[in-house]
Design an enzyme around this catalytic site. Sequence first.
Site, mmCIF file in Angstrom:
data_model
loop_
_atom_site.group_PDB
_atom_site.id
_atom_site.type_symbol
_atom_site.label_atom_id
_atom_site.label_comp_id
_atom_site.label_asym_id
_atom_site.label_seq_id
_atom_site.Cartn_x
_atom_site.Cartn_y
_atom_site.Cartn_z
ATOM 1 N N LYS A 22 0.837 -1.212 0.000
ATOM 2 C CA LYS A 22 0.000 0.000 0.000
ATOM 3 C C LYS A 22 0.867 1.255 0.000
ATOM 4 C CE LYS A 22 -1.725 1.550 4.061
ATOM 5 N NZ LYS A 22 -1.475 2.963 4.418
ATOM 6 N N ASN A 23 1.852 1.284 0.904
ATOM 7 C CA ASN A 23 2.605 2.534 1.075
ATOM 8 C C ASN A 23 3.648 2.768 -0.019
ATOM 9 O OD1 ASN A 23 1.028 3.122 3.219
ATOM 10 N ND2 ASN A 23 2.526 2.556 4.786
ATOM 11 N N ARG A 96 -4.870 10.827 4.396
ATOM 12 C CA ARG A 96 -3.776 11.797 4.514
ATOM 13 C C ARG A 96 -2.758 11.678 3.388
ATOM 14 N NH1 ARG A 96 -3.366 13.928 9.461
ATOM 15 N NH2 ARG A 96 -1.205 14.478 9.063
ATOM 16 N N CYS A 120 -4.993 13.429 13.392
ATOM 17 C CA CYS A 120 -5.089 12.033 12.987
ATOM 18 C C CYS A 120 -5.179 11.197 14.251
ATOM 19 C CB CYS A 120 -3.847 11.679 12.179
ATOM 20 S SG CYS A 120 -3.664 9.943 11.818
ATOM 21 N N ARG A 125 0.796 14.381 13.281
ATOM 22 C CA ARG A 125 1.223 14.206 11.895
ATOM 23 C C ARG A 125 1.193 15.489 11.054
ATOM 24 N NH1 ARG A 125 -1.364 8.702 9.661
ATOM 25 N NH2 ARG A 125 0.466 8.717 8.319
ATOM 26 N N PRO A 126 1.958 16.489 11.457
ATOM 27 C CA PRO A 126 2.019 17.703 10.631
ATOM 28 C C PRO A 126 2.753 17.434 9.317
ATOM 29 C CG PRO A 126 3.595 17.839 12.440
ATOM 30 C CD PRO A 126 2.839 16.548 12.631
ATOM 31 N N VAL A 127 2.658 18.394 8.370
ATOM 32 C CA VAL A 127 3.374 18.235 7.084
ATOM 33 C C VAL A 127 4.338 19.404 6.884
ATOM 34 C CG1 VAL A 127 1.670 16.768 5.931
ATOM 35 C CG2 VAL A 127 1.397 19.253 5.864
ATOM 36 N N ASP A 128 4.800 19.964 8.008
ATOM 37 C CA ASP A 128 5.697 21.128 7.927
ATOM 38 C C ASP A 128 6.974 20.834 7.142
ATOM 39 O OD1 ASP A 128 5.975 19.447 10.352
ATOM 40 O OD2 ASP A 128 7.761 20.655 10.707
ATOM 41 N N GLN A 129 7.464 19.597 7.205
ATOM 42 C CA GLN A 129 8.721 19.275 6.504
ATOM 43 C C GLN A 129 8.524 19.232 4.986
ATOM 44 O OE1 GLN A 129 11.650 19.132 8.296
ATOM 45 N NE2 GLN A 129 10.226 19.778 9.891
ATOM 46 N N ASP A 312 4.341 0.389 11.938
ATOM 47 C CA ASP A 312 3.163 -0.242 11.327
ATOM 48 C C ASP A 312 2.993 -1.709 11.714
ATOM 49 O OD1 ASP A 312 2.569 2.147 10.152
ATOM 50 O OD2 ASP A 312 3.309 1.610 8.163
ATOM 51 N N ILE A 334 7.545 6.654 17.006
ATOM 52 C CA ILE A 334 7.216 7.420 15.790
ATOM 53 C C ILE A 334 5.962 8.266 15.973
ATOM 54 C CG2 ILE A 334 6.747 7.278 13.298
ATOM 55 C CD1 ILE A 334 9.562 6.294 13.964
ATOM 56 N N ARG A 404 -9.025 -0.261 4.483
ATOM 57 C CA ARG A 404 -8.187 0.786 3.875
ATOM 58 C C ARG A 404 -6.833 0.233 3.464
ATOM 59 N NH1 ARG A 404 -7.798 6.350 6.916
ATOM 60 N NH2 ARG A 404 -6.339 6.490 5.194
HETATM 61 N N1 EPU Z 1 6.389 14.532 10.952
HETATM 62 C C1 EPU Z 1 6.450 15.878 11.241
HETATM 63 N N2 EPU Z 1 6.429 16.771 10.203
HETATM 64 C C2 EPU Z 1 6.354 16.367 8.906
HETATM 65 C C3 EPU Z 1 6.284 15.000 8.617
HETATM 66 C C4 EPU Z 1 6.318 14.105 9.667
HETATM 67 O O1 EPU Z 1 6.509 16.274 12.401
HETATM 68 O O2 EPU Z 1 6.327 17.241 8.019
HETATM 69 C C5 EPU Z 1 6.430 13.548 12.043
HETATM 70 C C6 EPU Z 1 5.133 12.763 12.174
HETATM 71 O O3 EPU Z 1 4.176 13.460 12.940
HETATM 72 C C7 EPU Z 1 5.596 11.468 12.803
HETATM 73 C C8 EPU Z 1 6.983 11.266 12.193
HETATM 74 O O4 EPU Z 1 7.386 12.557 11.724
HETATM 75 O O5 EPU Z 1 5.702 11.628 14.189
HETATM 76 C C9 EPU Z 1 7.055 10.282 11.057
HETATM 77 O O6 EPU Z 1 5.993 10.534 10.139
HETATM 78 P P1 EPU Z 1 6.094 10.216 8.594
HETATM 79 O O7 EPU Z 1 6.000 11.501 7.850
HETATM 80 O O8 EPU Z 1 7.257 9.343 8.308
HETATM 81 O O9 EPU Z 1 4.739 9.400 8.357
HETATM 82 P P2 EPU Z 1 3.880 9.433 7.054
HETATM 83 O O10 EPU Z 1 4.772 9.641 5.894
HETATM 84 O O11 EPU Z 1 2.737 10.337 7.234
HETATM 85 C C10 EPU Z 1 4.086 6.904 6.440
HETATM 86 C C11 EPU Z 1 3.137 5.752 6.230
HETATM 87 C C12 EPU Z 1 2.555 5.347 7.580
HETATM 88 C C13 EPU Z 1 3.705 4.929 8.497
HETATM 89 C C14 EPU Z 1 4.697 6.095 8.625
HETATM 90 C C15 EPU Z 1 5.922 5.749 9.442
HETATM 91 C C16 EPU Z 1 2.336 6.141 3.994
HETATM 92 C C17 EPU Z 1 1.221 6.513 3.096
HETATM 93 N N3 EPU Z 1 2.089 6.166 5.317
HETATM 94 O O12 EPU Z 1 3.313 7.955 7.013
HETATM 95 O O13 EPU Z 1 1.724 4.223 7.333
HETATM 96 O O14 EPU Z 1 3.208 4.606 9.769
HETATM 97 O O15 EPU Z 1 5.145 6.507 7.315
HETATM 98 O O16 EPU Z 1 6.587 4.666 8.894
HETATM 99 O O17 EPU Z 1 3.414 5.798 3.536
HETATM 100 C C18 EPU Z 1 -0.006 2.680 7.803
HETATM 101 O O18 EPU Z 1 0.224 2.136 6.713
HETATM 102 O O19 EPU Z 1 -0.753 2.150 8.681
HETATM 103 C C19 EPU Z 1 0.598 3.982 8.109
HETATM 104 C C20 EPU Z 1 0.136 4.796 9.041
#
Ligand code: EPU
Length: 424
Positions: A22-23, A96, A120, A125-129, A312, A334, A404
């Site tokens: 999926k991911n 998301r 969430c 889970r912010p997207v600031d990065q 996960d 995480i 999902r």
């Molecule tokens: N984070 C920030 N700012 C950002 C991005 C991330 O603070 O801009 C923080 C997050 O809040 C979290 C950490 O960094 O605490 C890691 O988050 P990451 O961005 O890696 O997570 P993601 O990309 O949103 C993906 C998978 C998730 C999986 C995580 C961690 C996808 C679509 N989703 O999420 O999958 O848990 O990486 O490996 O690839 C799942 O499949 O059940 C699932 C939640």
Amino acid sequence: MDKLRMVGGTPLKGEVVIAGAKNAALPILCACLLTDQPVVLRNVPDLQDVRTMLKLLQEIGVTIHFPDASDRSHLILNAAVIKSSEATYEMVKTMRASILVLGPLLARMHSAKVSLPGGCAIGARPVDQHIKGLKAMGASIKITSGYIQAETKPPNDRLKGASIVTDMITVTGTENLLMAATLASGTTILENAAREPEVGDLAELLVKMGAKISGIGSDRLVIEGVEKLHGAEHTVIPDRIEAGTFLCAVAAAGGEVLVKYCRPDTLDAVIAKLKEAGLQMEVGPDWINASMQTRPKAVSFRTSEYPAFPTDMQAQLMAVNAVAGGSSTITETIFENRFMHVQELNRLGADIAIEGNTAIAQGVEKLSGAIVMATDLRASASLVIAGLAAQGETQVDRIYHLDRGYDRMEHKLTLLGAKIERIK
Ligand code: EPU
């Protein structure tokens, strides 16, 4: 709302075929936005998040064709015409991962409007990065009325290569910036990049599309931007989390199962912990034969970025610990709120306490069936595993979470002899 009803206590026996990841599929579907030529994909899992992403891509203008009506895993996407560079709140709140259209749309169309994801269940889970990285590449980004409005500066110009070090390792953040960088002018260096195999799979497709990327699989990706990408064909890697979930099901419920079409080399940390738990495994290049004839042993672990133990898989291995001999500590590093399954596991008779980001599980001899509620995708999987190991009947409500991310899980479990059915 669909529910799953199961009667536990039957050891699992047989073979299970693992679907595409999926991911990996979600960013790969978005990568088709980077070219006006067709992208042919195979091994795309047939699950709700993929259907949601396809709907979003269609809204953007992508045409989707299934060449073989009986095979939903094989599809051809064509983004020759982009009608709209927008991902609405309706789409992003459902999933998301919709944020993954931001980088490709901005790179190809020079502007994009994507709803800011809200809170969430598993963490903030912010997207600031993602935003910080795109800004470093010259994008002008405003947050207005809940939307990320991004455009290149000057308008209609390409993004510019940049050196970016993210504050933390982010999977979709790395993927968004990687996709954006492929069409930027100049070289982008992504430091502290996520090394998850799904990022590597996306990068492999991008290279097939004509992108110039080095350092694939490492935490330093170097991308030399090109003017145009072209069509390509790609097979999505097998889902390591689905494979790990079935291994945990065998560890908790007992039996012998051949897990087929998986990538054991992406499961090192999970295999190591399950070995410690007493699961016997014979590992081939794309299969694992797992057998459990005794009660599992409790194993302590902490989640971390790849190649360490994946967040996960935390809930699923916790379900194994719930019925294991001994006590264990499980630390989640995480996400700050990924323990919602604990209360539900305890409803099945588990003995798990939470202290901060650590769960302390005292294994019990037997769980007993009850009605429980799924709260997120992997929590749902852990409740199914616990239900298969429990005595009596368990009903898991709200399994839309499970749908999902798993491709026909109850069907695959039925083939392994589990007494499980979906109630509409
Ligand atoms: N984070 C920030 N700012 C950002 C991005 C991330 O603070 O801009 C923080 C997050 O809040 C979290 C950490 O960094 O605490 C890691 O988050 P990451 O961005 O890696 O997570 P993601 O990309 O949103 C993906 C998978 C998730 C999986 C995580 C961690 C996808 C679509 N989703 O999420 O999958 O848990 O990486 O490996 O690839 C799942 O499949 O059940 C699932 C939640």
